[in-house]
Scaffold this active site. Structure first.
Site, PDB file in Angstrom:
ATOM      1  CG  ASP A   1      -1.806  -1.161   1.332  1.00  8.28           C
ATOM      2  OD1 ASP A   1      -2.079  -1.765   0.279  1.00  8.28           O
ATOM      3  OD2 ASP A   1      -2.240  -1.489   2.456  1.00  8.28           O
TER       4      ASP A   1
HETATM    5  N1  URA Z   1      -1.161  -5.922   4.066  1.00  9.30           N
HETATM    6  C1  URA Z   1      -1.656  -4.668   4.030  1.00  9.30           C
HETATM    7  O1  URA Z   1      -2.677  -4.375   4.618  1.00  9.30           O
HETATM    8  N2  URA Z   1      -0.999  -3.744   3.315  1.00  9.30           N
HETATM    9  C2  URA Z   1       0.166  -3.999   2.663  1.00  9.30           C
HETATM   10  O2  URA Z   1       0.736  -3.103   2.050  1.00  9.30           O
HETATM   11  C3  URA Z   1       0.665  -5.305   2.731  1.00  9.30           C
HETATM   12  C4  URA Z   1      -0.015  -6.251   3.437  1.00  9.30           C
END
Ligand code: URA
Length: 237
Positions: free
Chosen positions: A106
């Protein structure tokens, strides 16, 4: 064996026509001999390529470990949203054609992103059938308890998504910093897993893929090439 114009185009991130122009200009040398033909095949194991006095290292594929900083997206093209991508922030000398992040973090997640131009390798680590463990450190707004722990360990569902059993461990005594190991890569997976118990993930950092740890010497935004042995470590469960 690969054509020299193709290798120059890939390594310098320029069009094939630009590569041919360079050859025509007489600036390209292979093993010390000026190159005359763009179709010359070069041996990727042993030949030495030199352009304008600078040795060019060439490899069929590259594999880059990046310590992704916050605010950068794990995509190849941020033009639609005018956002910076992990490819944009690569240093110029590492940039070449067809690089993409093998797996997404993310925008506000930090840590280990693998960037490559090897589609087959990326497929091996991203395929839903491959269950490479990915390790994260999550900062939480409140402590997790035994109920959360058991759900993570036994496998839980979030909406219609079925999560495989995951590892959840407290990193310190207040149970607000957790080490989480998941074997899938579903959308916002860790945040959604905690969220279903009313816990907000305040920070998330990926520190390991398979058995390969993020190099602690890499500052946020920095990256380095990884070698074959390290690649194998990513694939080991
Ligand atoms: N899980 C999440 O919520 N975000 C990420 O970036 C990776 C794993």
């Amino acid at each position: 064996m690969e054509r020299i114009d193709k290798i120059i185009s890939t390594e310098l991130n320029i069009a094939r026509t630009g590569a041919r122009e360079l050859i025509k200009s007489g600036k390209v040398f292979l093993n010390g001999v000026p190159v005359k033909s763009a179709s010359l095949k070069i041996n990727e194991e042993s030949d030495i390529l030199n352009i304008g006095g600078k040795e060019i290292r060439f490899r069929k594929y590259v594999y880059i470990m990046m310590n992704k900083p916050e605010g950068v997206i794990s995509s190849t093209d941020g033009r639609k949203t005018a956002e910076k991508t992990v490819i944009d922030i690569l240093p110029d000398e590492m940039k070449r054609k067809n690089l993409f992040p093998a797996g997404r973090l993310d925008k506000n997640t930090t840590g280990f992103v693998l960037i490559t131009d090897d589609g087959n390798f990326a497929h091996r680590i991203l395929s839903p059938k491959s269950h490479i463990p990915k390790t994260y450190i999550a900062g939480l707004d409140k402590p997790f308890d035994d109920i959360v722990l058991k759900a993570f360990q036994s496998g839980m569902t979030i909406g219609s998504d079925v999560c495989m059993p995951a590892v959840l461990e407290a990193v310190n005594g207040d149970f607000k910093t957790a080490r989480v190991v998941i074997k899938q890569g579903m959308y916002h997976q860790i945040k959604r897993m905690f969220k279903s118990f009313g816990i907000e993930v305040l920070s998330l950092k990926r520190i390991k893929m398979g058995k390969l740890c993020l190099d602690e010497a890499l500052a946020p935004g920095a990256c380095r090439f990884i070698d074959k042995k390290e690649l194998e470590m990513i694939l080991s469960e």
